[in-house]
Write an enzyme that holds these catalytic residues in place. Structure first.
Site, PDB file in Angstrom:
ATOM      1  N   ASP A   1       0.843  -1.191   0.000  1.00  0.00           N
ATOM      2  CA  ASP A   1       0.000   0.000   0.000  1.00  0.00           C
ATOM      3  C   ASP A   1       0.883   1.248   0.000  1.00  0.00           C
ATOM      4  O   ASP A   1       1.898   1.309   0.701  1.00  0.00           O
ATOM      5  CB  ASP A   1      -0.888  -0.024   1.249  1.00  0.00           C
ATOM      6  CG  ASP A   1      -1.920   1.078   1.248  1.00  0.00           C
ATOM      7  OD1 ASP A   1      -2.685   1.169   0.280  1.00  0.00           O
ATOM      8  OD2 ASP A   1      -1.953   1.861   2.222  1.00  0.00           O
TER       9      ASP A   1
ATOM     10  N   GLU B   1       0.751  -0.620  -5.173  1.00  0.00           N
ATOM     11  CA  GLU B   1      -0.397   0.302  -5.104  1.00  0.00           C
ATOM     12  C   GLU B   1       0.147   1.682  -5.479  1.00  0.00           C
ATOM     13  O   GLU B   1       0.789   2.353  -4.676  1.00  0.00           O
ATOM     14  CB  GLU B   1      -0.984   0.294  -3.694  1.00  0.00           C
ATOM     15  CG  GLU B   1      -2.301   1.065  -3.577  1.00  0.00           C
ATOM     16  CD  GLU B   1      -2.112   2.530  -3.263  1.00  0.00           C
ATOM     17  OE1 GLU B   1      -2.279   3.359  -4.197  1.00  0.00           O
ATOM     18  OE2 GLU B   1      -1.787   2.859  -2.115  1.00  0.00           O
TER      19      GLU B   1
ATOM     20  N   ASP C   1     -11.275   2.277  -0.491  1.00  0.00           N
ATOM     21  CA  ASP C   1     -11.169   3.686  -0.084  1.00  0.00           C
ATOM     22  C   ASP C   1     -12.073   4.621  -0.876  1.00  0.00           C
ATOM     23  O   ASP C   1     -12.009   5.839  -0.672  1.00  0.00           O
ATOM     24  CB  ASP C   1      -9.720   4.169  -0.237  1.00  0.00           C
ATOM     25  CG  ASP C   1      -8.869   3.845   0.979  1.00  0.00           C
ATOM     26  OD1 ASP C   1      -9.427   3.628   2.058  1.00  0.00           O
ATOM     27  OD2 ASP C   1      -7.630   3.809   0.832  1.00  0.00           O
TER      28      ASP C   1
END
Length: 492
Positions: free
Chosen positions: A291, A338, A390
Site C-alpha cells: 500500500d 499500489e 477507499d
C-alpha cells in the site's frame, strides 16, 4: 501471465454469528463461492489487530493477527471452549459491526478458552513461539498496554518499560506473565485458523492476496521495540510523520501521522527489518500489495505536530536498493504496487524498474481527472479494479457523478441507467485487457454507498459493513462464472 480474476472481501465483513466475520465456517464457504465464480484470487484487507478508529491500516503490529477474527464457533467444535449461543451475541445489526460489543464478547470467551485449554495446547504454543520470534515482544507490548489502561506506549508512566530497557522488560515479563501467555495463546489460535484457511484455498486453486500498509502505526509494538528503524528523537517522539499533499480529493491533503522510516539506518543494515517483514507476509499470503508504494520512491514528510498535510515536503527514498534486496532474498514473492496518487517520473521509473504490476481503477476513469484509469488506457500487466476499499461503490459513484462522467461511462460500458451500472462496470473490468481483475464484493452485489468500506481522513463510520447472510448466492456465482468463462479468466 495467465488471465485471472478475484474478489476483494475483508474477512471481518463475512456474515455469521458473533457480530463479525471470522476464520471459521464462513471463510471456507466464501472460498467455495470464489471457486464457484470461476475465480482464483481472494484479496483481503490487513489482518492485524485494528488500531485507532478500528482501521486495519493502523495496527498495533505488522506481524500479529486480529484476535477478533478467531472463530469461536470452531473452538467450540474442537472442544476447546464451552459457551451458549446467547453468550455469543454481539451487536444488534447483523450487517454492521459493533466493535465494542464484539471485543467484549471475544475477550470474555477467549479468556475462558485460555483457562480451559492452554495446558492442552502448551507444546504446540511453544513450537509456535519458537517459529515466530516477534510474538514475545508483541505479547509483552499488549500486556503492558492493558496494564496501563490501553494508553499509547509513549505515555506509559514507567520510563524503563517505555524506553524498552532490558531490566524493565524482565520485570514486566514476570509481573504480567499470565497476560503475556494469554496474548500469545490468542496469536497461536489465529494462525492455526489462518493456516487452515490458506491450505483450503490452495486446494481450490485460490491465491490469498494480502494488503500491507507501507507505514507502521505510531502506537505499535514495532515502533516500541525498534525505534532505530523510524524517525524518532531520543524520547521516542516522531520527528516527522507521513501523509499525502493536497490534491483533487482533499484541499488539506491527508495527515496520516505514521512515523517515517529512518532510511539511512535501514540501508546500512541491508534492509534486514524489511526483509523480515516481507518474509512474514510471504508466509501469510500468495500475493502482497504494498500500500502506498509511492513512498518507496519518494515520501511526503510532515513536521510532527502540524495541523494539516499542507506543511509537508517530498524526500527521496532508496526504493531501487530495497527492491533489489527483496528480489534477492525473496525471489518468489509476488508483489503488487499500489500506485494511486502522486505518480511522478521518479515513481514511474521505480515501478518500471521493479516490474511489479500497478493498479487501474475503473471508477477513476470517467471524470477527466485520472485518464490513465480509463479502460482504453489499461495495459495487460496491471491489476484492474472496479473500485477500492477507499472510494465509493460503483453505484455510489454513479449516483454522485456529474452528467459528463455518467455519459462517458454509459458510452464505454454500455450501461443504460445508473442502476445497472454495477453489472456493466463488472463486465467491463472482467472483459478488459488487464491480466488480473479484482472486484470488491459490494460491486458484485450492486450495493450503494451504505456499504462503502472507508472514507479516508474520517473516523467513526468506517470498516463496519458486513455482507447479508445469503448474498453470495449460487445464482450470482453462476453469472460471474459465465463472465469469466467468456473472458478467458476461468481458474483451472
Amino acid at each position: 501471465m495467465k488471465r485471472s480474476s478475484g474478489i476483494l472481501m475483508p474477512v471481518f465483513s463475512l456474515p455469521g454469528k458473533g457480530g463479525i466475520g471470522s476464520l471459521g465456517k464462513e471463510s471456507f464457504e466464501f472460498a467455495d463461492f470464489i471457486h464457484a465464480c470461476g475465480m482464483s484470487i481472494w484479496q483481503v484487507l490487513p489482518m492485524g489487530p485494528t488500531g485507532y478508529g478500528e482501521s486495519p491500516y493502523q495496527s498495533t503490529s505488522i506481524y500479529a493477527g486480529n484476535p477478533l477474527l478467531i472463530s469461536l464457533e470452531k473452538l467450540r467444535e474442537e472442544h476447546l471452549v464451552e459457551f451458549s449461543d446467547d453468550e455469543f451475541e454481539a451487536g444488534a445489526d447483523p450487517n454492521c459491526i459493533d466493535y465494542q460489543a464484539v471485543r467484549q464478547t471475544h475477550d470474555s470467551l477467549l479468556r475462558r478458552c485460555y483457562l480451559t485449554s492452554y495446558d492442552k495446547l502448551k507444546d504446540n504454543i511453544e513450537e509456535f513461539r519458537r517459529a515466530q520470534p516477534w510474538v514475545d515482544d508483541f505479547s509483552l507490548f499488549t500486556a503492558v498496554k492493558k496494564h496501563f489502561d490501553n494508553i499509547a506506549w509513549r505515555s506509559w508512566p514507567d520510563e524503563g518499560i517505555r524506553l524498552h530497557k532490558k531490566e524493565a522488560i524482565d520485570t514486566f515479563r514476570v509481573l504480567l506473565q499470565d497476560e503475556v501467555r494469554f496474548v500469545t495463546f490468542c496469536q497461536f489460535l489465529f494462525f492455526e485458523q489462518w493456516n487452515a484457511l490458506h491450505l483450503y484455498c490452495r486446494k481450490l486453486g485460490i491465491r490469498l492476496f494480502g494488503d500491507m500498509p507501507i507505514y507502521v502505526a505510531e502506537d505499535s509494538a514495532d515502533t516500541w521495540t525498534r525505534p532505530d528503524v523510524f524517525q524518532l528523537d531520543k524520547n521516542r517522539v516522531p520527528i516527522r510523520v507521513a501523509g499525502v499533499p493536497p490534491d483533487y480529493f482533499s484541499a488539506d491533503g491527508q495527515l496520516w501521522g505514521n512515523p517515517l522510516y529512518n532510511w539511512q539506518r535501514l540501508y546500512a543494515t541491508h534492509f534486514r527489518w524489511w526483509i523480515q517483514r516481507m518474509r512474514h507476509m510471504a508466509q501469510m499470503y500468495d500475493i502482497v500489495r504494498i500500500d502506498h508504494f509511492i513512498g518507496l520512491a519518494n515520501y511526503y514528510s510532515i513536521p510532527y505536530g502540524a495541523s494539516t498535510a499542507r506543511f509537508g515536503r517530498w524526500f527521496k527514498a532508496p526504493g531501487r536498493a530495497l527492491i533489489r534486496t527483496l528480489k534477492t532474498e525473496l525471489p518468489d514473492l509476488e508483489i503488487v504496487a499500489e500506485d494511486l496518487g502522486c505518480v511522478n517520473d521518479r515513481v514511474q521509473r521505480l515501478i518500471d524498474y521493479s516490474g511489479y504490476p500497478g493498479m487501474k481503477v475503473l471508477v477513476f476513469g470517467f471524470d477527466g481527472q485520472q485518464n490513465t484509469h480509463h479502460p482504453s488506457n489499461w495495459v495487460k500487466h496491471c491489476i484492474a479494479y472496479t473500485g477500492t476499499h477507499d472510494n465509493d461503490t460503483v453505484l455510489g459513484y454513479l449516483r454522485r457523478a456529474d452528467e459528463a462522467s455518467i455519459h462517458k461511462a454509459m458510452e464505454y460500458t454500455g450501461m443504460r441507467s445508473i442502476e445497472d451500472g454495477p453489472v456493466c462496470f463488472v463486465r467491463t473490468a472482467i472483459e478488459s485487457i488487464a491480466d488480473t481483475v479484482i472486484i470488491p464484493m459490494q460491486d458484485l452485489l450492486g450495493l450503494d454507498n451504505s456499504a462503502r468500506m472507508n472514507t479516508p481522513s474520517t473516523i467513526g463510520n468506517n470498516w463496519l459493513w458486513r455482507m447479508t447472510k445469503d448474498a453470495a448466492s449460487d445464482e450470482l456465482a453462476n453469472s460471474v462464472y459465465q463472465l469469466n468463462l467468456a473472458s478467458g479468466r476461468l481458474s483451472e
